[in-house]
Design a protein around this motif. Structure first.
Motif, PDB file in Angstrom:
ATOM      1  N   PHE A  63       0.762  -1.155   0.106  1.00 55.39           N
ATOM      2  CA  PHE A  63      -0.152  -0.168   0.085  1.00 55.39           C
ATOM      3  C   PHE A  63       0.875   1.303  -0.139  1.00 55.39           C
ATOM      4  O   PHE A  63       0.652   2.455  -0.461  1.00 55.39           O
ATOM      5  N   GLY A  64       2.157   1.132   0.592  1.00 58.57           N
ATOM      6  CA  GLY A  64       2.862   2.309   0.801  1.00 58.57           C
ATOM      7  C   GLY A  64       3.392   2.674  -0.678  1.00 58.57           C
ATOM      8  O   GLY A  64       3.593   3.837  -1.229  1.00 58.57           O
ATOM      9  N   GLN A  65       3.703   1.408  -1.401  1.00 60.35           N
ATOM     10  CA  GLN A  65       4.481   1.540  -2.549  1.00 60.35           C
ATOM     11  C   GLN A  65       3.414   2.105  -3.772  1.00 60.35           C
ATOM     12  O   GLN A  65       3.843   2.924  -4.669  1.00 60.35           O
ATOM     13  N   LEU A  66       2.152   1.738  -3.291  1.00 64.51           N
ATOM     14  CA  LEU A  66       0.960   2.462  -4.259  1.00 64.51           C
ATOM     15  C   LEU A  66       0.809   3.958  -4.042  1.00 64.51           C
ATOM     16  O   LEU A  66       0.082   4.567  -4.669  1.00 64.51           O
ATOM     17  N   GLY A  67       1.154   4.366  -2.848  1.00 58.34           N
ATOM     18  CA  GLY A  67       0.859   5.720  -2.419  1.00 58.34           C
ATOM     19  C   GLY A  67      -0.234   5.870  -1.607  1.00 58.34           C
ATOM     20  O   GLY A  67      -0.971   6.792  -1.458  1.00 58.34           O
ATOM     21  N   LEU A  68      -0.959   4.744  -1.241  1.00 62.92           N
ATOM     22  CA  LEU A  68      -1.998   4.871  -0.596  1.00 62.92           C
ATOM     23  C   LEU A  68      -1.946   5.022   0.897  1.00 62.92           C
ATOM     24  O   LEU A  68      -2.759   6.032   1.516  1.00 62.92           O
ATOM     25  N   LEU A  69      -1.065   4.813   1.726  1.00 62.01           N
ATOM     26  CA  LEU A  69      -0.844   5.318   3.177  1.00 62.01           C
ATOM     27  C   LEU A  69      -0.582   6.933   3.358  1.00 62.01           C
ATOM     28  O   LEU A  69       0.495   7.369   2.749  1.00 62.01           O
ATOM     29  N   GLY A  70      -1.302   7.490   3.802  1.00 57.44           N
ATOM     30  CA  GLY A  70      -1.316   8.857   4.023  1.00 57.44           C
ATOM     31  C   GLY A  70      -1.470   9.743   2.840  1.00 57.44           C
ATOM     32  O   GLY A  70      -1.062  10.997   2.692  1.00 57.44           O
ATOM     33  N   MET A  71      -1.998   9.056   1.883  1.00 58.67           N
ATOM     34  CA  MET A  71      -2.163   9.868   0.479  1.00 58.67           C
ATOM     35  C   MET A  71      -3.017  11.133   0.709  1.00 58.67           C
ATOM     36  O   MET A  71      -2.576  11.903  -0.295  1.00 58.67           O
ATOM     37  N   HIS A  72      -3.693  11.349   1.693  1.00 64.67           N
ATOM     38  CA  HIS A  72      -4.659  12.591   1.640  1.00 64.67           C
ATOM     39  C   HIS A  72      -3.963  13.661   2.618  1.00 64.67           C
ATOM     40  O   HIS A  72      -4.515  14.676   2.824  1.00 64.67           O
ATOM     41  N   LEU A  73      -2.734  13.356   3.219  1.00 63.91           N
ATOM     42  CA  LEU A  73      -2.137  14.157   4.132  1.00 63.91           C
ATOM     43  C   LEU A  73      -1.215  15.045   3.388  1.00 63.91           C
ATOM     44  O   LEU A  73      -0.566  14.636   2.315  1.00 63.91           O
ATOM     45  N   HIS A  74      -1.106  16.484   3.975  1.00 66.43           N
ATOM     46  CA  HIS A  74      -0.159  17.403   3.180  1.00 66.43           C
ATOM     47  C   HIS A  74       1.078  17.654   4.095  1.00 66.43           C
ATOM     48  O   HIS A  74       1.676  18.514   3.947  1.00 66.43           O
ATOM     49  N   ALA A  75       1.510  16.429   4.967  1.00 66.37           N
ATOM     50  CA  ALA A  75       2.634  16.816   5.577  1.00 66.37           C
ATOM     51  C   ALA A  75       3.360  15.424   5.859  1.00 66.37           C
ATOM     52  O   ALA A  75       2.767  14.486   5.506  1.00 66.37           O
ATOM     53  N   TYR A  76       4.469  15.450   6.535  1.00 62.38           N
ATOM     54  CA  TYR A  76       5.235  14.218   6.905  1.00 62.38           C
ATOM     55  C   TYR A  76       5.585  13.447   5.456  1.00 62.38           C
ATOM     56  O   TYR A  76       5.663  12.282   5.565  1.00 62.38           O
ATOM     57  N   GLY A  77       5.726  14.136   4.344  1.00 61.44           N
ATOM     58  CA  GLY A  77       6.431  13.500   3.191  1.00 61.44           C
ATOM     59  C   GLY A  77       5.089  12.676   2.623  1.00 61.44           C
ATOM     60  O   GLY A  77       5.633  11.817   1.577  1.00 61.44           O
ATOM     61  N   CYS A  78       3.925  12.976   2.812  1.00 63.37           N
ATOM     62  CA  CYS A  78       2.863  12.390   2.232  1.00 63.37           C
ATOM     63  C   CYS A  78       2.296  12.774   0.902  1.00 63.37           C
ATOM     64  O   CYS A  78       2.926  13.918   0.525  1.00 63.37           O
ATOM     65  N   GLY A  79       1.641  12.202   0.199  1.00 66.62           N
ATOM     66  CA  GLY A  79       1.272  12.821  -1.135  1.00 66.62           C
ATOM     67  C   GLY A  79       0.454  13.678  -1.144  1.00 66.62           C
ATOM     68  O   GLY A  79       0.373  14.536  -2.351  1.00 66.62           O
ATOM     69  N   GLY A  80      -0.448  14.277  -0.281  1.00 66.30           N
ATOM     70  CA  GLY A  80      -1.388  15.362  -0.180  1.00 66.30           C
ATOM     71  C   GLY A  80      -2.246  15.411  -1.406  1.00 66.30           C
ATOM     72  O   GLY A  80      -2.654  16.373  -2.049  1.00 66.30           O
ATOM     73  N   SER A  81      -2.936  14.150  -1.517  1.00 69.07           N
ATOM     74  CA  SER A  81      -3.829  13.763  -2.795  1.00 69.07           C
ATOM     75  C   SER A  81      -5.132  14.435  -2.241  1.00 69.07           C
ATOM     76  O   SER A  81      -5.385  14.852  -0.980  1.00 69.07           O
ATOM     77  N   SER A  82      -6.106  14.765  -3.378  1.00 73.59           N
ATOM     78  CA  SER A  82      -7.229  15.311  -2.858  1.00 73.59           C
ATOM     79  C   SER A  82      -8.093  14.267  -2.247  1.00 73.59           C
ATOM     80  O   SER A  82      -7.993  13.044  -2.259  1.00 73.59           O
ATOM     81  N   ALA A  83      -9.374  14.830  -1.661  1.00 79.20           N
ATOM     82  CA  ALA A  83     -10.264  14.069  -1.081  1.00 79.20           C
ATOM     83  C   ALA A  83     -10.816  12.800  -2.021  1.00 79.20           C
ATOM     84  O   ALA A  83     -11.405  11.854  -1.650  1.00 79.20           O
TER      85      ALA A  83
END
Length: 140
Positions: A63-83
């Motif tokens: 899930f991390g490799q797919l970018g799922l974990l924390g994908m909606h967060l805008h901090a901590y190196g996460c993706g910052g994806s939309s809702a």
């Protein structure tokens, strides 16, 4: 009143929401729609019956490799994806595993009580989830 016939019903998109998705949102949905069935569906029944998820670390890595974990967060190196991206990913993960939510758990299937006691507590009796009295005067 329109005399045009209604659009054909699409059982995969009954509300016609696909028309409002961008190309990027389709790509996110398709990514998880392609990966979730092969990663989860073949194994979810066994995990459900056993009450265990022995591959939790491996799933977390995938899930991390797919970018799922924390994908909606805008901090901590996460993706910052939309809702919308996050909701589409969750929708596809749920679709790959949802059949099991309708399956009774082994404890319920083999229990003599209709609603077994939870964690040694008193028996839970099902009942209405409403309060008596008018809604404008709660607790009276």
């Amino acid at each position: 009143m329109s005399t045009d016939p209604p659009p054909a019903f699409d059982r995969y998109d009954p509300l016609g929401l696909d028309a409002s998705l961008s190309a990027d949102e389709f790509a996110v949905r398709d990514t998880y729609a392609d990966s979730a069935p092969s990663t989860l569906t073949p194994f979810v029944a066994e995990w459900f019956e056993d009450g265990d998820l022995p591959v939790a670390r491996e799933l977390a890595k995938q899930f991390g490799q797919l970018g799922l974990l924390g994908m909606h967060l805008h901090a901590y190196g996460c993706g910052g994806s939309s809702a919308v991206h996050y909701d589409l990913a969750c929708l596809e993960l749920e679709a790959a595993t949802s059949w099991s939510s309708a399956t009774p758990s082994p404890a319920w299937r083999h229990s003599a009580d209709p609603v077994p006691a939870q964690a040694g507590g008193p028996m839970v009796q099902p009942g209405p989830l409403v309060e008596s009295g008018p809604p404008w005067a709660p607790g009276q």
